[in-house]
Design a protein around this motif. Structure first.
Motif, PDB file in Angstrom:
ATOM      1  N   GLU A 159     -16.030   5.177  36.953  1.00 41.44           N
ATOM      2  CA  GLU A 159     -15.954   3.791  37.418  1.00 41.44           C
ATOM      3  C   GLU A 159     -16.458   2.911  36.283  1.00 41.44           C
ATOM      4  O   GLU A 159     -17.457   3.230  35.626  1.00 41.44           O
ATOM      5  CB  GLU A 159     -16.808   3.569  38.666  1.00 41.44           C
ATOM      6  CG  GLU A 159     -16.899   2.144  39.133  1.00 41.44           C
ATOM      7  CD  GLU A 159     -15.581   1.546  39.628  1.00 41.44           C
ATOM      8  OE1 GLU A 159     -15.520   0.314  39.765  1.00 41.44           O
ATOM      9  OE2 GLU A 159     -14.620   2.306  39.880  1.00 41.44           O
ATOM     10  N   THR A 160     -15.751   1.813  36.028  1.00 39.57           N
ATOM     11  CA  THR A 160     -16.139   0.858  34.996  1.00 39.57           C
ATOM     12  C   THR A 160     -16.345  -0.508  35.632  1.00 39.57           C
ATOM     13  O   THR A 160     -15.525  -0.950  36.436  1.00 39.57           O
ATOM     14  CB  THR A 160     -15.065   0.754  33.899  1.00 39.57           C
ATOM     15  OG1 THR A 160     -14.899   2.027  33.272  1.00 39.57           O
ATOM     16  CG2 THR A 160     -15.457  -0.279  32.838  1.00 39.57           C
ATOM     17  N   ILE A 161     -17.443  -1.133  35.283  1.00 37.93           N
ATOM     18  CA  ILE A 161     -17.681  -2.521  35.696  1.00 37.93           C
ATOM     19  C   ILE A 161     -17.708  -3.383  34.442  1.00 37.93           C
ATOM     20  O   ILE A 161     -18.042  -2.906  33.357  1.00 37.93           O
ATOM     21  CB  ILE A 161     -18.980  -2.677  36.515  1.00 37.93           C
ATOM     22  CG1 ILE A 161     -20.191  -2.122  35.774  1.00 37.93           C
ATOM     23  CG2 ILE A 161     -18.845  -2.021  37.874  1.00 37.93           C
ATOM     24  CD1 ILE A 161     -21.501  -2.335  36.490  1.00 37.93           C
ATOM     25  N   THR A 162     -17.339  -4.637  34.597  1.00 39.01           N
ATOM     26  CA  THR A 162     -17.269  -5.563  33.472  1.00 39.01           C
ATOM     27  C   THR A 162     -18.265  -6.696  33.666  1.00 39.01           C
ATOM     28  O   THR A 162     -18.219  -7.403  34.675  1.00 39.01           O
ATOM     29  CB  THR A 162     -15.848  -6.156  33.354  1.00 39.01           C
ATOM     30  OG1 THR A 162     -14.912  -5.093  33.246  1.00 39.01           O
ATOM     31  CG2 THR A 162     -15.746  -7.066  32.136  1.00 39.01           C
ATOM     32  N   LEU A 163     -19.156  -6.840  32.707  1.00 32.63           N
ATOM     33  CA  LEU A 163     -20.070  -7.984  32.656  1.00 32.63           C
ATOM     34  C   LEU A 163     -19.405  -9.002  31.730  1.00 32.63           C
ATOM     35  O   LEU A 163     -19.289  -8.764  30.526  1.00 32.63           O
ATOM     36  CB  LEU A 163     -21.437  -7.572  32.122  1.00 32.63           C
ATOM     37  CG  LEU A 163     -22.226  -6.658  33.059  1.00 32.63           C
ATOM     38  CD1 LEU A 163     -23.163  -5.757  32.294  1.00 32.63           C
ATOM     39  CD2 LEU A 163     -22.983  -7.499  34.047  1.00 32.63           C
ATOM     40  N   PRO A 164     -18.929 -10.120  32.281  1.00 36.25           N
ATOM     41  CA  PRO A 164     -18.189 -11.091  31.462  1.00 36.25           C
ATOM     42  C   PRO A 164     -19.029 -11.666  30.321  1.00 36.25           C
ATOM     43  O   PRO A 164     -20.255 -11.788  30.438  1.00 36.25           O
ATOM     44  CB  PRO A 164     -17.819 -12.191  32.462  1.00 36.25           C
ATOM     45  CG  PRO A 164     -17.929 -11.561  33.811  1.00 36.25           C
ATOM     46  CD  PRO A 164     -19.014 -10.532  33.684  1.00 36.25           C
ATOM     47  N   ALA A 165     -18.362 -11.996  29.233  1.00 37.26           N
ATOM     48  CA  ALA A 165     -19.025 -12.622  28.087  1.00 37.26           C
ATOM     49  C   ALA A 165     -19.835 -13.822  28.556  1.00 37.26           C
ATOM     50  O   ALA A 165     -19.395 -14.593  29.402  1.00 37.26           O
ATOM     51  CB  ALA A 165     -17.987 -13.048  27.058  1.00 37.26           C
ATOM     52  N   ALA A 186     -28.527 -12.815  27.352  1.00 35.09           N
ATOM     53  CA  ALA A 186     -27.191 -12.942  27.945  1.00 35.09           C
ATOM     54  C   ALA A 186     -26.241 -11.957  27.275  1.00 35.09           C
ATOM     55  O   ALA A 186     -26.505 -11.454  26.177  1.00 35.09           O
ATOM     56  CB  ALA A 186     -26.677 -14.371  27.749  1.00 35.09           C
ATOM     57  N   VAL A 187     -25.115 -11.676  27.938  1.00 39.57           N
ATOM     58  CA  VAL A 187     -24.057 -10.877  27.328  1.00 39.57           C
ATOM     59  C   VAL A 187     -23.536 -11.661  26.126  1.00 39.57           C
ATOM     60  O   VAL A 187     -23.440 -12.891  26.161  1.00 39.57           O
ATOM     61  CB  VAL A 187     -22.922 -10.595  28.347  1.00 39.57           C
ATOM     62  CG1 VAL A 187     -21.754  -9.892  27.683  1.00 39.57           C
ATOM     63  CG2 VAL A 187     -23.454  -9.769  29.510  1.00 39.57           C
ATOM     64  N   GLY A 188     -23.190 -10.952  25.070  1.00 42.41           N
ATOM     65  CA  GLY A 188     -22.720 -11.592  23.842  1.00 42.41           C
ATOM     66  C   GLY A 188     -21.347 -12.241  24.000  1.00 42.41           C
ATOM     67  O   GLY A 188     -20.916 -12.579  25.099  1.00 42.41           O
ATOM     68  N   GLY A 189     -20.631 -12.364  22.898  1.00 44.04           N
ATOM     69  CA  GLY A 189     -19.369 -13.097  22.867  1.00 44.04           C
ATOM     70  C   GLY A 189     -18.179 -12.384  23.461  1.00 44.04           C
ATOM     71  O   GLY A 189     -17.127 -12.991  23.644  1.00 44.04           O
ATOM     72  N   GLY A 190     -18.294 -11.114  23.771  1.00 45.84           N
ATOM     73  CA  GLY A 190     -17.182 -10.370  24.380  1.00 45.84           C
ATOM     74  C   GLY A 190     -17.618  -9.738  25.684  1.00 45.84           C
ATOM     75  O   GLY A 190     -18.821  -9.578  25.944  1.00 45.84           O
ATOM     76  N   ASP A 191     -16.645  -9.405  26.526  1.00 44.92           N
ATOM     77  CA  ASP A 191     -16.975  -8.720  27.778  1.00 44.92           C
ATOM     78  C   ASP A 191     -17.682  -7.403  27.483  1.00 44.92           C
ATOM     79  O   ASP A 191     -17.343  -6.702  26.525  1.00 44.92           O
ATOM     80  CB  ASP A 191     -15.704  -8.440  28.589  1.00 44.92           C
ATOM     81  CG  ASP A 191     -15.080  -9.698  29.160  1.00 44.92           C
ATOM     82  OD1 ASP A 191     -15.745 -10.751  29.176  1.00 44.92           O
ATOM     83  OD2 ASP A 191     -13.916  -9.623  29.590  1.00 44.92           O
ATOM     84  N   LEU A 192     -18.654  -7.061  28.319  1.00 42.10           N
ATOM     85  CA  LEU A 192     -19.414  -5.824  28.182  1.00 42.10           C
ATOM     86  C   LEU A 192     -18.980  -4.877  29.290  1.00 42.10           C
ATOM     87  O   LEU A 192     -19.030  -5.225  30.469  1.00 42.10           O
ATOM     88  CB  LEU A 192     -20.918  -6.122  28.278  1.00 42.10           C
ATOM     89  CG  LEU A 192     -21.904  -4.961  28.210  1.00 42.10           C
ATOM     90  CD1 LEU A 192     -21.738  -4.185  26.914  1.00 42.10           C
ATOM     91  CD2 LEU A 192     -23.317  -5.477  28.326  1.00 42.10           C
ATOM     92  N   PHE A 193     -18.512  -3.688  28.910  1.00 45.95           N
ATOM     93  CA  PHE A 193     -18.005  -2.705  29.866  1.00 45.95           C
ATOM     94  C   PHE A 193     -19.031  -1.586  30.020  1.00 45.95           C
ATOM     95  O   PHE A 193     -19.501  -1.025  29.036  1.00 45.95           O
ATOM     96  CB  PHE A 193     -16.671  -2.123  29.391  1.00 45.95           C
ATOM     97  CG  PHE A 193     -15.634  -3.174  29.140  1.00 45.95           C
ATOM     98  CD1 PHE A 193     -14.907  -3.716  30.192  1.00 45.95           C
ATOM     99  CD2 PHE A 193     -15.395  -3.636  27.859  1.00 45.95           C
ATOM    100  CE1 PHE A 193     -13.959  -4.700  29.968  1.00 45.95           C
ATOM    101  CE2 PHE A 193     -14.456  -4.620  27.616  1.00 45.95           C
ATOM    102  CZ  PHE A 193     -13.729  -5.156  28.673  1.00 45.95           C
ATOM    103  N   LEU A 194     -19.340  -1.261  31.259  1.00 49.01           N
ATOM    104  CA  LEU A 194     -20.287  -0.194  31.564  1.00 49.01           C
ATOM    105  C   LEU A 194     -19.560   0.830  32.437  1.00 49.01           C
ATOM    106  O   LEU A 194     -19.089   0.504  33.522  1.00 49.01           O
ATOM    107  CB  LEU A 194     -21.497  -0.761  32.298  1.00 49.01           C
ATOM    108  CG  LEU A 194     -22.542   0.231  32.767  1.00 49.01           C
ATOM    109  CD1 LEU A 194     -23.134   0.987  31.589  1.00 49.01           C
ATOM    110  CD2 LEU A 194     -23.633  -0.474  33.516  1.00 49.01           C
TER     111      LEU A 194
END
Length: 183
Positions: free
Chosen positions: A13-19, A147-155
Motif C-alpha cells: 500500500e502506498t500513501i502520498t503526502l502532497p508537496a 513540511a514535505v519538500g517540493g515534490g510529493d512524498l510517497f510512503l
C-alpha cells in the motif's frame, strides 16, 4: 497454533503526502484483507515482516534533501484497527509495525530509527508472526518538525504475509485481544 494455507506473498500500500504538507500532517491508506480472512473457517493472515519505503518526486527517487523542507522525520505505522489519521502509542495491541526516517537536511543524512517494536517477526515460524483476524490493515504516514519538500512524498508498506488456518480457541483469543484494544 496456526497452519499455513499458502506460501509467503506480499501486499503493498502506498500513501502520498502532497508537496508542501505541513508538519504534523497525517495521511491514511488501507489494505482490504476480505479475500484472506474468514471467520467461519478460522482463516487469518500471518504477517511475517513489514518494510517501509520512502520515495519523493515524479521519478520516485530517494533524495533526502527533496523529502522535507528542513530537518524532520517521516513516520509510518501499520495497524489492524482504524486509528483515523493519527499515530497510535507503541503499547497499542493493534500496532503491527512502525518506522521513522529522520532527515538531517543540512548535512544530507538520513537515519532509519530503530523502533522498540520489531517490524520483522523472525524466521518463518508461525508462532512468531503477527496474526490478523480483521479484514483491513491501515497504513498511516506523516511528517513532523518540517513540511514535505517540493515534490510529493510517497510512503509504501511492503507486507510479507501468508494465509493461515487457526484453531477455534486461537482465533477467538486473537479476536478478543484485537477488539479489546479498540476500547
Amino acid at each position: 497454533m496456526a497452519t499455513a494455507k499458502t506460501g509467503s506473498f506480499y501486499l503493498t500500500e502506498t500513501i502520498t503526502l502532497p508537496a508542501g504538507s505541513a508538519s504534523g500532517s497525517r495521511i491514511q491508506g488501507s489494505i482490504d484483507l476480505g479475500a484472506y480472512v474468514n471467520v467461519a473457517t478460522g482463516q487469518a493472515v500471518a504477517v511475517e515482516s513489514v518494510d517501509f519505503v520512502h520515495q519523493v518526486g515524479a521519478d520516485f527517487g530517494g533524495t533526502l534533501t527533496a523529502m522535507l523542507a528542513g530537518n524532520g522525520c517521516v513516520g509510518a505505522q501499520l495497524t489492524d484497527l482504524n486509528p483515523g489519521t493519527g499515530f497510535v502509542r507503541a503499547d497499542n495491541q493493534s500496532l503491527i509495525a512502525s518506522g521513522n526516517l529522520q532527515v538531517d537536511q543540512v548535512n544530507n543524512i538520513g537515519t532509519l530509527v530503530a523502533d522498540i517494536y520489531p517490524d520483522n517477526f523472525g524466521p518463518a515460524a508461525m508462532s512468531e508472526a503477527f496474526m490478523v483476524v480483521n479484514d483491513t490493515l491501515y497504513l498511516v504516514g506523516g511528517v513532523d518538525n518540517a513540511a514535505v519538500g517540493g515534490g510529493d512524498l510517497f510512503l509504501t508498506a511492503r507486507i510479507k504475509c501468508r494465509v493461515v488456518k487457526l484453531g477455534t480457541k486461537d482465533w477467538m483469543a486473537i479476536a478478543i485481544q484485537s477488539t479489546a484494544s479498540d476500547n
